[in-house]
Scaffold this active site. Structure first.
Site, PDB file in Angstrom:
ATOM      1  N   SER A 219       0.846  -1.196   0.000  1.00 21.21           N
ATOM      2  CA  SER A 219       0.000   0.000   0.000  1.00 21.21           C
ATOM      3  C   SER A 219       0.887   1.255   0.000  1.00 21.21           C
ATOM      4  CB  SER A 219      -0.960  -0.051   1.188  1.00 21.21           C
ATOM      5  OG  SER A 219      -2.024   0.845   1.019  1.00 21.21           O
ATOM      6  N   GLU A 349      -9.342  -5.661  -3.218  1.00 22.74           N
ATOM      7  CA  GLU A 349      -8.745  -4.445  -2.687  1.00 22.74           C
ATOM      8  C   GLU A 349      -9.701  -3.725  -1.717  1.00 22.74           C
ATOM      9  OE1 GLU A 349      -5.761  -3.708  -2.548  1.00 22.74           O
ATOM     10  OE2 GLU A 349      -4.826  -4.900  -4.125  1.00 22.74           O
TER      11      GLU A 349
END
Length: 567
Positions: A219, A349
């Site tokens: 991330s 996600e």
């Protein structure tokens, strides 16, 4: 910390380790009676003993400072590296996380947080130095840490490698940018550089090979990894790279400053905003806890935008610049120190953020009625033609319909969140790097739906699809959120073995595939091809390991049309 993860949403030059001879006295748990001591070029560091999930002893050196305490006059300044320790470093317990809001009142947070952890196998000596994996944590540049409760070593250290996890300054303390000499920006990234330089200097003492360093991140950490391939400050500090669910190249606009955020932070804490000097001088006097706890007031719609602070293309004010030019242009022109690269994303996600909206009537009504205002915030759309592009996305993903709490809307809105925050950026990055990098690029989709997930259905208490961060469950022990996955014949246990084997192979050889003759039954028959512009193949890590082509490209087509670039 589990709640924050949910919102956002891995031996000594052993001759230098003292007290570990074959006839040392042992504790009843089988560890040597003496705590491990490693003498590094920067000074002696004392650690502790831990065990991997398969019972292998490992040495843990936690909370090692790699830069000076960034307080007082050093707040909002680049890190000041520590070259030499004045005394033996006590690295037997966990160091603090950097300032951020925390749920548990006794969770250790402090501004003196520029620390790293080193984990190394507990055997006495190795004929060859081991590959090194340096992990940059996730958290949107405003939360989480490199501590062992959120990036533990118990899975990866069943492999012969050295793991380093680290903290970097977060939110305003790490990324404040006024666009002038008072705060050019990117100090959190410069912290990462300082840590990598510490690794280059000292990792050999822990049995690691400073010429085989893999830089991995998830991330926000994945954003960081790619930027290090472009930064003049990072050249030569690592030799392979892994970006898990994150890319600094997407539809998000590039910026040279974020003065509006600096002013907003100042107003929240009662500081003047009439000049950059006034902002910085005042914020230097504010308690760090007040800065960390002000985070929630910097979002605009629920917890949107997920990406509040972004990397800054720094102007030259005489400082050492982390990013000196446009990342997109640098990649297109081949101006990077590229290395073998793995890029991945999960199937879903941030799909779960749709439920945050749809299960709240006020938020649903607001997003529905004010789509032109909210969609650019939630989906990180640049200001140029934002209204028109938000309308096109609504047509494509929601059929132009109003927002209601049903499965059709949840699916479309979930894909909008997943694509805009992570998926499209990973797609764009993989396609760019497969064209412009002189090294191989491997692309994967993490699709395994195991017993646990960072999003679990509130009714069934079961995972529904692989969510953001879910691949980390099988790379790192995460005691803040999940119990360890015990060795067994379960699919979850096999997934741990597969993920750690792929990461180990890549760290060791620069290729995730097993070498001929290697004993890795968990990867039996695997041949993961590198991605090319013509053969855009990827590995799907599900119940089986299977190779496919053109990941989600039909869905990403609209994003490429709205935000075209020359690949």
């Amino acid at each position: 910390m589990r709640a924050m993860l949910g919102v956002l949403c891995v031996a000594a030059v052993f001759a230098c380790v003292a007290g570990h001879g074959a006839h040392d006295k042992l504790h009843t748990d089988g560890f040597p009676a003496e705590e491990p001591l490693t003498v590094t070029p920067s000074g002696p560091v004392r650690g502790s003993w831990m065990r991997t999930r398969r019972g292998r002893p490992l040495q843990a050196y936690r909370g090692i400072p790699y830069a000076e305490n960034p307080t007082g006059p050093l707040r909002f300044q680049p890190p000041k590296p520590i070259e030499q320790y004045e005394r033996e470093v006590n690295a037997t317990v966990e160091g603090p996380a950097c300032p951020q809001p925390v749920i548990e009142p006794d969770y250790y947070v402090d501004e003196d947080c520029l620390r790293l952890n080193v984990y190394t196998p507990g055997k006495k000596k190795s004929s060859q130095p081991l590959p090194v994996l340096v992990y940059l944590h996730s958290g949107g540049f405003y939360s989480i840490s490199g501590r062992s409760d959120v990036a533990g070593p118990r899975y990866l250290l069943d492999r012969d490698l050295v793991l380093v996890t680290l903290n970097y300054r977060l939110a305003s303390l790490g990324f404040l940018s006024t666009g002038d000499k008072y705060a050019p920006g990117n100090n959190g990234f410069k912290d990462q550089v300082a840590a990598l330089r510490w690794v280059r200097r000292n990792i050999g003492a822990f049995g690691g090979d400073p010429a085989r360093v893999t830089l991995a991140g998830c991330s926000a950490g994945a954003f960081s990894v790619m930027l290090h391939m472009l930064s003049p400050m990072s050249e030569g500090l690592f030799h392979r790279a892994v970006s898990i669910s994150g890319s600094p190249i997407s539809q998000v606009a590039e910026r040279s400053h974020q003065r509006h955020l600096a002013e907003r932070q100042a107003r929240l804490l009662g500081c003047p905003t009439d000049s950059s000097k006034a902002i910085i001088d005042c914020l230097r006097t504010v308690p760090w806890r007040d800065i960390g706890n002000s985070l929630d007031s910097l979002f605009d719609f629920g917890y949107d935008p997920v990406l509040v602070w972004t990397p800054i293309v720094e102007e030259d004010f005489g400082q050492e610049r982390f990013i000196a030019s446009s990342p997109l242009r640098a990649v297109q022109e081949g101006r990077m120190h590229a290395v073998p690269y793995i890029i991945g994303q999960t199937t879903g996600e941030f799909f779960w953020k749709a439920f945050n909206v749809l299960q709240n009537e006020t938020m649903t009504a607001t997003m529905d009625k004010e789509w032109d205002r909210i969609a650019p915030i939630s989906f990180l759309l640049p200001k140029e033609q934002a209204k028109e592009k938000a309308g096109r996305l609504r047509d494509e993903f929601l059929g132009g319909r109003g927002l209601v709490n049903d499965t059709f809307t949840a699916d479309g809105l979930g894909k909008l969140y997943g694509d805009s925050l992570i998926g499209f950026g990973a797609h764009r990055l993989a396609n760019l790097m497969s064209r412009h990098s002189p090294h191989k690029v491997w692309y994967y989709e993490f699709a395994h739906v195991g017993n646990r997930s960072h999003y679990e259905d509130p009714d069934t208490k079961r995972p529904v699809v692989a969510a953001h961060h879910d691949d980390l469950i099988y790379l790192f022990s995460l005691p803040a959120s999940f119990p360890d996955i015990a060795p067994s014949d379960s699919l979850d246990s096999l997934t741990v073995d597969r993920m750690t084997a792929l990461m180990y192979n890549f760290a060791k050889n620069g290729d995730p595939n097993p070498t001929p003759g290697s004993r890795q039954p968990e990867l039996a028959g695997l041949r993961w091809p590198a991605m090319t512009p013509r053969e855009r193949q990827f590995l799907r890590l599900g119940d089986q390991l299977t190779v496919h082509s053109n990941m989600f490209e039909e869905r990403f087509r609209v994003w490429d049309e709205l935000y075209p670039i020359q690949y």
